[in-house]
Design a protein around this motif. Structure first.
Motif, mmCIF file in Angstrom:
data_model
loop_
_atom_site.group_PDB
_atom_site.id
_atom_site.type_symbol
_atom_site.label_atom_id
_atom_site.label_comp_id
_atom_site.label_asym_id
_atom_site.label_seq_id
_atom_site.Cartn_x
_atom_site.Cartn_y
_atom_site.Cartn_z
ATOM 1 N N UNK A 5 0.866 -1.174 0.000
ATOM 2 C CA UNK A 5 0.000 0.000 0.000
ATOM 3 C C UNK A 5 0.902 1.222 0.000
ATOM 4 N N UNK A 6 0.801 2.015 -1.077
ATOM 5 C CA UNK A 6 1.659 3.178 -1.276
ATOM 6 C C UNK A 6 0.800 4.431 -1.367
ATOM 7 N N UNK A 7 1.163 5.440 -0.583
ATOM 8 C CA UNK A 7 0.418 6.703 -0.613
ATOM 9 C C UNK A 7 0.396 7.272 -2.026
ATOM 10 N N UNK A 8 -0.766 7.764 -2.430
ATOM 11 C CA UNK A 8 -0.911 8.385 -3.739
ATOM 12 C C UNK A 8 -1.328 7.437 -4.834
ATOM 13 N N UNK A 9 -1.251 6.108 -4.584
ATOM 14 C CA UNK A 9 -1.691 5.141 -5.586
ATOM 15 C C UNK A 9 -3.153 4.763 -5.369
#
Length: 422
Positions: free
Chosen positions: A237-241
């Motif tokens: 889980x990556x911020x902005x994706x």
């Protein structure tokens, strides 16, 4: 020993059983026939199974009579995998079936012998299969992730409440009725699985044709009729994706058909990955690697379009470029011939076996025209649905029995025991 419910008493397991440890038979002296030796590897299911048995010389077996097993003897493993795993071995209780009577008991297995004045054989077996005993073992096993063990002193320290013998017999009789229903359904399941396997062998090879169909089948390679892709999405889980749901390795490994509502693992992915790693109806996914050759190349088919779902980098997607019947394509990649190809193509060192994209592209299958595909697929889907119903029924019966065991083996639910006339 303290009295608890009326007539019930607390005991340690070691107070109500004696035991006999197995003997360390030397593997270099195993034979293809003679007197069978029961090893841990023979006890990984709910009964002693007959795959790859080993034997001891008849004349030498006479010197090991004390290690002979009788029908319904209870055998427990002290070494193996953790108790909560599906193929659990350590602490797994097995009753010796009739066809294994007379066998010899190997090391790391122990025969538990009930003291007749304290506990019946059937009731002892139910105690050892109960989730409370399994949970107890889970907290005490020692070792690494792959190999654990438990001492006899720990096993024998398990404490439980025990009813009088007449009530034990009544409880065991009730639970045995459930066992009989489970066993009967398991036989139906085995018959259905064999029937489906026979149908697949005949229909998917063209050896048997359905009425109204004739003509030659076409041999194709996967690479000639579709695109193989593997660069899937990480479990991150990556911020902005963007948030998406992930089609995982086990989602493929455990299923024939994949449905949208079954996928609940949420991750994130960049827009490019969401576009390139989407899941559409008719996509066929494979497990490209495994710890064994047998489990590489396991297929599952997407039964519907799945907006917002991407596939994991642990699996391979085959997207046909020409029409293939959904049901037919599911079973066409389960044939013995397909499995032989994946087995042969696997590259590995014994720890991990891998099929490359080029391996998948070169795999060959033989297919009929689309109408015959549909007809064959429908026949095999009916057979699969029958198997699914029986599997659900077995799971239901086992869960119902577990719930009843929790009540009966703790005395929370009492049974009526008829008193003998004077």
């Amino acid at each position: 020993m303290n009295e608890c419910r009326t007539g019930w008493e607390k005991h340690d397991l070691g107070e109500v059983v004696t035991h006999k440890k197995g003997f360390a038979f030397k593997s270099e002296k195993y034979l293809q026939s003679g007197v069978r030796i029961i090893r841990i590897s023979d006890t990984t299911r709910d009964s002693i199974h007959n795959e790859h048995p080993v034997f001891w010389a008849e004349n030498e077996a006479e010197n090991f009579k004390e290690y002979r097993l009788n029908e319904n003897d209870i055998v427990l493993s002290t070494v193996g995998s953790r108790p909560h795993l599906p193929q659990s071995m350590v602490g797994k209780a097995i009753r010796v079936p009739r066809d294994a009577a007379g066998s010899l008991l190997n090391q790391n297995l122990v025969k538990l012998i009930p003291k007749a004045s304290k506990i019946t054989n059937q009731y002892l077996y139910e105690i050892l299969k109960n989730r409370r005993f399994i949970s107890y073992l889970s907290a005490l096993v020692r070792g690494n992730a792959n190999q654990v063990s438990i001492s006899l002193s720990d096993i024998f320290s398990f404490r439980f409440v025990l009813p009088p013998l007449p009530e034990q017999k009544k409880i065991a009789q009730i639970l045995s009725t459930w066992d009989q229903a489970i066993t009967a359904t398991e036989r139906l399941l085995e018959n259905s699985q064999q029937r489906k396997k026979g149908l697949m062998q005949q229909l998917l090879t063209g050896k048997k044709r359905l009425p109204g169909f004739e003509g030659e089948w076409e041999e194709i390679t996967l690479g000639s009729v579709g695109k193989i892709s593997s660069a899937g999405v990480d479990k991150k889980i990556v911020d902005g994706e963007q948030s998406v749901r992930l089609l995982n390795y086990l989602d493929v490994f455990r299923r024939e058909f994949i449905f949208d509502h079954e996928l609940t693992h949420t991750v994130t992915a960049p827009e490019r990955k969401i576009t390139n790693c989407d899941v559409r109806k008719g996509d066929i996914f494979f497990t490209p690697s495994s710890e064994t050759r047998d489990e590489a190349g396991i297929p599952a088919v997407a039964a519907e379009d799945m907006p917002g779902v991407v596939y994991s980098y642990h699996i391979v997607r085959f997207r046909p470029s020409r029409p293939l019947d959904l049901n037919f394509s599911t079973y066409a990649f389960q044939t013995d011939e397909f499995r032989r190809q994946t087995y042969r193509l696997c590259d590995g060192s014994g720890q991990r076996y891998v099929l490359s994209q080029d391996d998948f592209r070169g795999i060959r299958i033989t297919i009929p025209n689309l109408d015959e595909q549909r007809a064959i697929g429908q026949v095999l889907k009916v057979a699969s649905d029958e198997i699914s119903v029986l599997q659900y029924r077995i799971s239901f019966l086992k869960e119902e029995k577990k719930a009843l065991m929790q009540q009966l083996l703790t005395g929370k639910r009492r049974v009526q025991v008829e008193t003998e006339a004077a």
